[in-house]
Design a protein around this motif. Structure first.
Motif, PDB file in Angstrom:
ATOM      1  N   MET A 138       4.530   2.123  -3.306  1.00  0.00           N
ATOM      2  CA  MET A 138       4.092   1.431  -2.098  1.00  0.00           C
ATOM      3  C   MET A 138       5.205   1.472  -1.056  1.00  0.00           C
ATOM      4  O   MET A 138       6.358   1.242  -1.382  1.00  0.00           O
ATOM      5  CB  MET A 138       3.763  -0.031  -2.434  1.00  0.00           C
ATOM      6  N   PRO A 169      -1.312  -3.133   0.440  1.00  0.00           N
ATOM      7  CA  PRO A 169      -2.410  -3.720  -0.326  1.00  0.00           C
ATOM      8  C   PRO A 169      -3.303  -4.527   0.623  1.00  0.00           C
ATOM      9  O   PRO A 169      -2.795  -5.218   1.514  1.00  0.00           O
ATOM     10  CB  PRO A 169      -1.711  -4.639  -1.330  1.00  0.00           C
ATOM     11  N   TYR A 226      -7.440  -9.216  -7.832  1.00  0.00           N
ATOM     12  CA  TYR A 226      -6.491  -9.784  -6.877  1.00  0.00           C
ATOM     13  C   TYR A 226      -5.358 -10.521  -7.579  1.00  0.00           C
ATOM     14  O   TYR A 226      -4.261 -10.656  -7.024  1.00  0.00           O
ATOM     15  CB  TYR A 226      -7.222 -10.674  -5.878  1.00  0.00           C
ATOM     16  N   MET A 263      -3.106  -7.745  -7.993  1.00  0.00           N
ATOM     17  CA  MET A 263      -2.466  -7.451  -6.720  1.00  0.00           C
ATOM     18  C   MET A 263      -1.309  -8.410  -6.448  1.00  0.00           C
ATOM     19  O   MET A 263      -0.204  -7.983  -6.090  1.00  0.00           O
ATOM     20  CB  MET A 263      -3.482  -7.526  -5.578  1.00  0.00           C
ATOM     21  N   SER A 265       1.635  -7.784  -8.615  1.00  0.00           N
ATOM     22  CA  SER A 265       2.315  -6.560  -8.204  1.00  0.00           C
ATOM     23  C   SER A 265       3.187  -6.785  -6.976  1.00  0.00           C
ATOM     24  O   SER A 265       4.358  -6.393  -6.955  1.00  0.00           O
ATOM     25  CB  SER A 265       1.287  -5.462  -7.929  1.00  0.00           C
ATOM     26  N   ILE A 266       2.637  -7.440  -5.956  1.00  0.00           N
ATOM     27  CA  ILE A 266       3.413  -7.572  -4.722  1.00  0.00           C
ATOM     28  C   ILE A 266       4.510  -8.626  -4.838  1.00  0.00           C
ATOM     29  O   ILE A 266       5.490  -8.575  -4.095  1.00  0.00           O
ATOM     30  CB  ILE A 266       2.517  -7.859  -3.494  1.00  0.00           C
ATOM     31  N   PHE A 269       0.780  -8.494   2.010  1.00  0.00           N
ATOM     32  CA  PHE A 269      -0.477  -7.766   1.886  1.00  0.00           C
ATOM     33  C   PHE A 269      -1.267  -7.965   3.167  1.00  0.00           C
ATOM     34  O   PHE A 269      -0.939  -8.825   3.998  1.00  0.00           O
ATOM     35  CB  PHE A 269      -1.279  -8.247   0.661  1.00  0.00           C
ATOM     36  N   TYR A 320      -7.194  -2.507  -6.913  1.00  0.00           N
ATOM     37  CA  TYR A 320      -7.440  -3.252  -5.680  1.00  0.00           C
ATOM     38  C   TYR A 320      -7.269  -2.285  -4.517  1.00  0.00           C
ATOM     39  O   TYR A 320      -6.723  -1.189  -4.651  1.00  0.00           O
ATOM     40  CB  TYR A 320      -6.489  -4.451  -5.541  1.00  0.00           C
ATOM     41  N   VAL A 339      -6.027  -0.407  -1.327  1.00  0.00           N
ATOM     42  CA  VAL A 339      -4.762  -0.091  -0.646  1.00  0.00           C
ATOM     43  C   VAL A 339      -5.092   0.831   0.514  1.00  0.00           C
ATOM     44  O   VAL A 339      -5.865   1.786   0.358  1.00  0.00           O
ATOM     45  CB  VAL A 339      -3.753   0.584  -1.600  1.00  0.00           C
TER      46      VAL A 339
END
Length: 215
Positions: free
Chosen positions: A1, A13, A37, A40, A43-44, A51, A104, A106
């Motif tokens: 990312m 995202p 989510y 998500m 992950s972030i 996002f 999710y 992107v």
């Protein structure tokens, strides 16, 4: 990312939400419960904590192409792997294309800003602020409340335009139009029209209420 806070193109995202339009500097609390989510957010949280929020039109399911980046500023992890998060709007963006849809969404996005003004927008901003104060005063009088306005109401035209747009309750289509707009003066003038109409409605309703009370 990849992500850059400056103007350019990045992968981001994306979190589409029905009838939700986020603006820069505006808060957005969220309850994250869908499995994709939750993935998500996990992950972030390990990367840049940002996002993109995009509005879904509930009438046709279309996802807006212009949204606003949300930065996570507080996280509460619940026992069943859900999250409660507090976010704050950052930069606006336009989706160029979707990079992937699973687990999710992107997107490849370009960051957008308002074009530099060619006029002094302070008089227009002051006019719109006064309309806002009139609307809040009349609303409070009509409903016997003392809501008022925050002490930290933005004074700069751009930030004021975002604040007003972010507080237009129950008008997501109008909010999306204001988010799409890349002209501060145009956004403020549209908000002036909305506030003038609202002020006139509240003024008439307040006058009727007073007349009925005194009759």
């Amino acid at each position: 990312m990849t992500f850059s806070s400056s103007c350019g193109v990045s992968e981001l995202p994306l979190f589409p939400l029905p009838d939700v339009v986020l603006f820069p500097n505006r808060p957005l609390p969220l309850h994250i419960f869908e499995f994709r989510y939750r993935i998500m957010i996990n992950s972030i949280l390990e990367s840049n904590c940002r996002f993109g929020v995009l509005m879904i039109n509930p009438e046709n399911g279309d996802i807006s192409t212009v949204g606003c980046c949300a930065e996570i500023i507080n996280v509460e992890r619940l026992p069943d792997e859900r999250f409660k998060i507090d976010t704050l709007g950052q930069q606006r963006f336009r989706v160029l294309r979707y990079v992937r849809e699973k687990p999710y969404l992107v997107g490849l996005v370009e960051w957008i800003e308002d074009t530099p003004p060619t006029e002094d927008l302070r008089p227009l901003g002051q006019e719109v602020e006064q309309l806002l104060r009139d609307v809040v005063r009349l609303h409070d009088k009509l409903t016997d409340q003392k809501r008022g306005l925050p002490d930290d109401l933005p004074s700069l035209p751009l930030e004021l335009s975002y604040w007003i747009a972010g507080n237009l309750q129950g008008a997501p289509a109008e909010q999306q139009y204001l988010l799409d707009t890349q002209d501060t003066a145009k956004r403020l003038r549209r908000e002036s029209e909305i506030l003038t109409s609202t002020r006139n409605y509240y003024a008439a309703s307040t006058a009727l209420k007073e007349a009925l009370k005194n009759s």
